[in-house]
Design a protein around this motif. Sequence first.
Motif, mmCIF file in Angstrom:
data_model
loop_
_atom_site.group_PDB
_atom_site.id
_atom_site.type_symbol
_atom_site.label_atom_id
_atom_site.label_comp_id
_atom_site.label_asym_id
_atom_site.label_seq_id
_atom_site.Cartn_x
_atom_site.Cartn_y
_atom_site.Cartn_z
ATOM 1 N N ALA A 254 20.396 11.466 -6.830
ATOM 2 C CA ALA A 254 19.813 10.263 -6.709
ATOM 3 C C ALA A 254 19.572 9.711 -8.017
ATOM 4 O O ALA A 254 19.661 8.285 -8.057
ATOM 5 C CB ALA A 254 18.654 10.613 -5.891
ATOM 6 N N GLY A 255 19.186 10.188 -8.862
ATOM 7 C CA GLY A 255 18.955 9.641 -10.532
ATOM 8 C C GLY A 255 19.966 8.962 -10.709
ATOM 9 O O GLY A 255 20.149 7.942 -11.446
ATOM 10 N N CYS A 256 21.387 9.513 -10.434
ATOM 11 C CA CYS A 256 22.505 8.676 -10.977
ATOM 12 C C CYS A 256 22.835 7.350 -10.247
ATOM 13 O O CYS A 256 23.325 6.684 -10.917
ATOM 14 C CB CYS A 256 23.908 9.891 -10.694
ATOM 15 S SG CYS A 256 23.856 11.246 -11.788
ATOM 16 N N LEU A 257 22.656 7.316 -8.836
ATOM 17 C CA LEU A 257 22.538 6.269 -8.271
ATOM 18 C C LEU A 257 21.716 5.292 -8.657
ATOM 19 O O LEU A 257 22.035 3.946 -8.910
ATOM 20 C CB LEU A 257 22.292 6.459 -6.714
ATOM 21 C CG LEU A 257 23.470 7.401 -6.113
ATOM 22 C CD1 LEU A 257 23.022 7.641 -4.549
ATOM 23 C CD2 LEU A 257 24.686 6.842 -5.979
ATOM 24 N N ILE A 258 20.400 5.581 -8.952
ATOM 25 C CA ILE A 258 19.432 4.803 -9.508
ATOM 26 C C ILE A 258 19.832 4.373 -10.873
ATOM 27 O O ILE A 258 19.705 2.992 -11.217
ATOM 28 C CB ILE A 258 18.145 5.420 -9.749
ATOM 29 C CG1 ILE A 258 17.630 5.830 -8.396
ATOM 30 C CG2 ILE A 258 16.982 4.372 -10.358
ATOM 31 C CD1 ILE A 258 16.236 6.590 -8.016
ATOM 32 N N MET A 259 20.355 5.333 -11.843
ATOM 33 C CA MET A 259 20.881 4.803 -13.028
ATOM 34 C C MET A 259 22.151 3.823 -13.080
ATOM 35 O O MET A 259 22.108 2.777 -13.768
ATOM 36 C CB MET A 259 21.493 5.931 -13.852
ATOM 37 C CG MET A 259 21.707 5.637 -15.308
ATOM 38 S SD MET A 259 22.006 7.353 -16.290
ATOM 39 C CE MET A 259 23.117 8.239 -15.423
ATOM 40 N N SER A 260 23.032 3.886 -12.006
ATOM 41 C CA SER A 260 24.010 2.926 -12.117
ATOM 42 C C SER A 260 23.593 1.837 -11.458
ATOM 43 O O SER A 260 24.211 0.551 -11.913
ATOM 44 C CB SER A 260 25.068 3.612 -11.099
ATOM 45 O OG SER A 260 24.573 3.976 -9.677
ATOM 46 N N ALA A 261 22.655 1.665 -10.323
ATOM 47 C CA ALA A 261 22.193 0.410 -9.894
ATOM 48 C C ALA A 261 21.337 -0.286 -11.063
ATOM 49 O O ALA A 261 21.732 -1.466 -11.367
ATOM 50 C CB ALA A 261 20.929 0.675 -8.920
ATOM 51 N N GLY A 262 20.811 0.247 -12.050
ATOM 52 C CA GLY A 262 20.026 -0.509 -13.135
ATOM 53 C C GLY A 262 21.385 -0.945 -14.059
ATOM 54 O O GLY A 262 21.277 -2.042 -14.717
ATOM 55 N N THR A 263 22.484 -0.216 -14.297
ATOM 56 C CA THR A 263 23.258 -0.479 -15.134
ATOM 57 C C THR A 263 24.252 -1.827 -14.578
ATOM 58 O O THR A 263 24.476 -3.008 -15.327
ATOM 59 C CB THR A 263 24.535 0.451 -15.412
ATOM 60 O OG1 THR A 263 23.821 1.722 -15.562
ATOM 61 C CG2 THR A 263 25.333 0.074 -16.336
ATOM 62 N N PHE A 264 24.302 -1.714 -13.337
ATOM 63 C CA PHE A 264 24.814 -2.884 -12.650
ATOM 64 C C PHE A 264 23.915 -4.108 -12.568
ATOM 65 O O PHE A 264 24.489 -5.414 -12.705
ATOM 66 C CB PHE A 264 25.204 -2.563 -10.871
ATOM 67 C CG PHE A 264 26.468 -1.685 -10.944
ATOM 68 C CD1 PHE A 264 27.478 -1.851 -11.504
ATOM 69 C CD2 PHE A 264 26.376 -0.774 -9.987
ATOM 70 C CE1 PHE A 264 28.514 -1.173 -11.509
ATOM 71 C CE2 PHE A 264 27.642 0.149 -9.677
ATOM 72 C CZ PHE A 264 28.809 -0.185 -10.543
ATOM 73 N N LEU A 265 22.611 -3.990 -12.492
ATOM 74 C CA LEU A 265 21.592 -5.038 -12.533
ATOM 75 C C LEU A 265 21.395 -5.676 -13.962
ATOM 76 O O LEU A 265 21.439 -6.758 -14.043
ATOM 77 C CB LEU A 265 20.308 -4.550 -12.240
ATOM 78 C CG LEU A 265 19.164 -5.598 -12.157
ATOM 79 C CD1 LEU A 265 19.376 -6.718 -10.932
ATOM 80 C CD2 LEU A 265 17.857 -4.880 -11.686
ATOM 81 N N ILE A 266 21.874 -5.124 -15.116
ATOM 82 C CA ILE A 266 21.904 -5.566 -16.447
ATOM 83 C C ILE A 266 23.272 -6.514 -16.423
ATOM 84 O O ILE A 266 23.144 -7.699 -17.229
ATOM 85 C CB ILE A 266 22.262 -4.519 -17.481
ATOM 86 C CG1 ILE A 266 21.055 -3.443 -17.613
ATOM 87 C CG2 ILE A 266 22.480 -5.067 -18.913
ATOM 88 C CD1 ILE A 266 21.131 -2.444 -18.508
ATOM 89 N N ALA A 267 24.294 -6.358 -15.602
ATOM 90 C CA ALA A 267 25.458 -7.229 -15.726
ATOM 91 C C ALA A 267 25.181 -8.349 -14.872
ATOM 92 O O ALA A 267 26.204 -9.395 -15.066
ATOM 93 C CB ALA A 267 26.896 -6.432 -15.533
#
Length: 720
Positions: free
Chosen positions: A114-127
Amino acid sequence: MEISSKENSQFFSNTTILPADRSSFKSESSASKEKQSCCGGIKIFLGALSFVYFAKALSGSYLKSTITQIERRFDIPSSLVGVIDGSFEIGNLLIIILVSYFGAKLHRPRIIGAGCLIMSAGTFLIAMPQFFMGRYRYERFPSTINSTVSINPCLQDKSQTSLSALEKSQAKINAGCEKEAGSSMWIYVLLGNLLRGIGETPIQPLGITYIDDYAIEENAALYIGCVQTVAIIGPIFGFLLGSLCAKLYVDIGFVDLDSVTITHKDVQWVGAWWLGYLIAGAISVLAGIPFWFLPKRLPKPESRKDSSTSSEQSKFITEDNKDRHKSYQQQVKIAEMAKGKSLEFLSRHFLPSLKNLFGNPVYILYLCASIIQFNSLIGMVTYKPKYIEQQYGQTSSKTNFVIGLINIPAVAFGIFSGGLIMKKFRIDVLGAAKLSLGSSFFGYLLLLSLFAMGCENSDVAGLTVSYHGTKRMTDYEQELFSECNSGCMCSKSDWDPICGENGVTYISACLAGCQASKGSGKNTVFFNCSCVGTSESPSRSSSAVVGPCQKGNECPKMFLYFLVISVITSYTLSVGGTPGYILLLRCTKPHLKSFALGIYTLAIRVLAGIPAPVYFGVAIDTTCLKWGSKRCGGRGACRLYDSSALRYVYLGLTLVLGTVSIFFSVAVLWVLRKRSSPQDETLSANGERGTCGTKIRKDNFVNSDHLIQSTYWPEKETRL
């Protein structure tokens, strides 16, 4: 009778041995099967966790590589970029306590997933801002964009037809100004980085404890070392990815690249910063998939079923400490907290432990030294790409390539060397303090030599030199206008640099007094520039080309010297990381080690990870000579820095903080020397032996491979 009795006993023994042999054979086979299943499960988890460490290190280092790109794209100062960079630590701190405490009681692999999914969501949000804020607009004279219309850069007559073209262009800018004025898209970058910090929180505490719980004891250090090694490889690929994306234009795929009139060497160039975040986010999603299919628990190895603590812990924890630790665990229960006894918990357990920890002079002095040193290192690492670009005139692409391919491997080798020295020479606590102090002292001493390896300011008319070729005066704002461009209608807020044939950069073609232009795009040439004069004939009008002039001839040589010293400094400072970490562990009471590490990590994040990028950015902003202007007014990103001032501020702040940390390290060494005398080896008032004496058996201290492989401290991946 004796013979018959012997025969009977022999027969009886034979009949009893056979079933025992069969049962032992069955138990051995089942144990081997269990061991195989255990080893297979833990190795799958190890591979998945290593990939996650790679993903988080890659995205974190990629953010460092895009600092200057984000600053230019959103027209924000360095201080605000520092706030964005520090938001990751804020997100991490928001849930670190909850995850560390309750995460161990839940399904750890799925929490990591779940942490990986949240981390990826944050990375996508930056872009995401790239797809909502429109195309990137840089300052360029209209004649370099449209070859069909020839516009005079120096507009001496208001009735010229070219004025209407500029008015139309300005009207178009004002039309879109209202929409952009209410949008601060950099907030999405900050929120995305905050989300990255939240998502990354469970990976380290839950992942490492899962390996330690279910791996064979002698293999645990090797497994953790493998994970940390992969974590060091991640930043290498992160900076290399940053180098690749910095070469691509920010709006690649959305605009015709032939219409782009700037190159990646221009200070207004913005690379495809968003592309790397999409790649890093996709990698984070892939890294989290295996954890959803891993079990909550693995079968424990046979060697660890009968003992609640490892054999290594038993070397340091006495029976008295074990009993105390057991009673401590019995007293502290969730039910007690739920019944409203939080104040009792604080008074009986937390506050005494905190008082005990802060009463340890070695711990408190080393904590102060680490906080100040990490302030120095985090600030230096965050703005190192900007420093190289502005000081040595290098492109973002080349800067990221150099850091990823040269500096980070030097850090990794330094970490390994520190552990190897500790193991090979069987260094005790006092020796570890000396090695850590020596590493810091010689590292910052090498850093001092970088003051002599800078480049002079570029010759920019009106900023660093006057239009007559002399050095600039104190009030440089009044020098932007001179007699040679007094008849032109120029704006001092523009930044569209051109390079005159005399080797001087001019802020714009208008301020250079250019009367005509030829060509389009990157091939535009300006003629009859009244302010561009050669030394032989200063009164003769000359030509200029698009883009700023290159730095002096000595600058490339200085850049090579800087790289050599920077690599040696990175290695030297990294050697002291492992001894310092071991010093922290060995000078803390055994039952307080986890608490001591938690306070240490918390202090580093709160007092170094968050503020350092901010005040370093504020200090760097003070060295700006020419600020850009936003489309709707207001100050944008800095276009030109004072090279000398930037060098003194950036390196000076790093060295001052490093010097203060060395004084605290000297104090640590002094306290340890004082405690190393035989009379200080007596039992303390509470019946416990001093934990920081150098008489501790060396085999208990360094006779383990984990000193080389499992050592970790905050921001290790980016300690350059």
